[in-house]
Design a protein around this motif. Structure first.
Motif, short mmCIF file in Angstrom:
data_model
loop_
_atom_site.label_atom_id
_atom_site.label_comp_id
_atom_site.label_asym_id
_atom_site.label_seq_id
_atom_site.Cartn_x
_atom_site.Cartn_y
_atom_site.Cartn_z
N TRP A 101 1.09 -1.53 0.03
CA TRP A 101 -0.04 -0.26 -0.02
C TRP A 101 0.77 1.42 -0.47
O TRP A 101 0.61 2.19 -0.55
N SER B 259 -8.17 -5.64 7.88
CA SER B 259 -9.07 -4.25 7.07
C SER B 259 -8.48 -4.01 5.92
O SER B 259 -9.76 -4.93 5.10
N ALA B 260 -8.24 -3.42 5.00
CA ALA B 260 -7.82 -2.88 3.70
C ALA B 260 -6.84 -4.40 2.43
O ALA B 260 -6.84 -4.30 1.87
N GLY C 289 -7.63 -7.49 3.54
CA GLY C 289 -9.14 -8.25 2.85
C GLY C 289 -9.87 -7.47 1.25
O GLY C 289 -9.93 -8.51 1.00
N SER C 290 -9.44 -6.40 1.23
CA SER C 290 -9.53 -5.71 0.10
C SER C 290 -9.28 -6.18 -1.03
O SER C 290 -9.06 -6.06 -2.67
#
Length: 79
Positions: free
Chosen positions: A39, A73-74, A76-77
């Motif tokens: 990220w 959290s992110a 997971g996307s």
């Protein structure tokens, strides 16, 4: 043995997640692999980051039969 790839959220916090999962192999028979999705990486393209992650998953799958993926959290996307 179960193998688990863990992808942290936006902070790419592999240190904290790895610390939390450090005894899972002994306690639960789960070998954790904590991997930053990227990220915070230089590439802004989601597809580039996903491809890199899938390459890692392929390496783990070649060596092991029982592999799961957990996104936090992110993360997971990403999964």
């Amino acid at each position: 043995m179960q193998h688990l790839i863990i992808i942290p959220g936006l902070g790419d916090d592999v240190r904290w997640t790895g610390f939390e999962a450090r005894n899972w192999e002994k306690k639960f028979g789960i070998k954790p692999y904590v991997v930053a999705f990227g990220w915070k990486g230089e590439s802004k393209e989601f597809d580039d980051k996903l491809e890199k992650m899938l390459d890692f998953v392929d390496v783990v799958l070649k060596e092991n039969d029982d592999v799961s993926i957990l996104g936090i959290s992110a993360g997971g996307s990403a999964v």
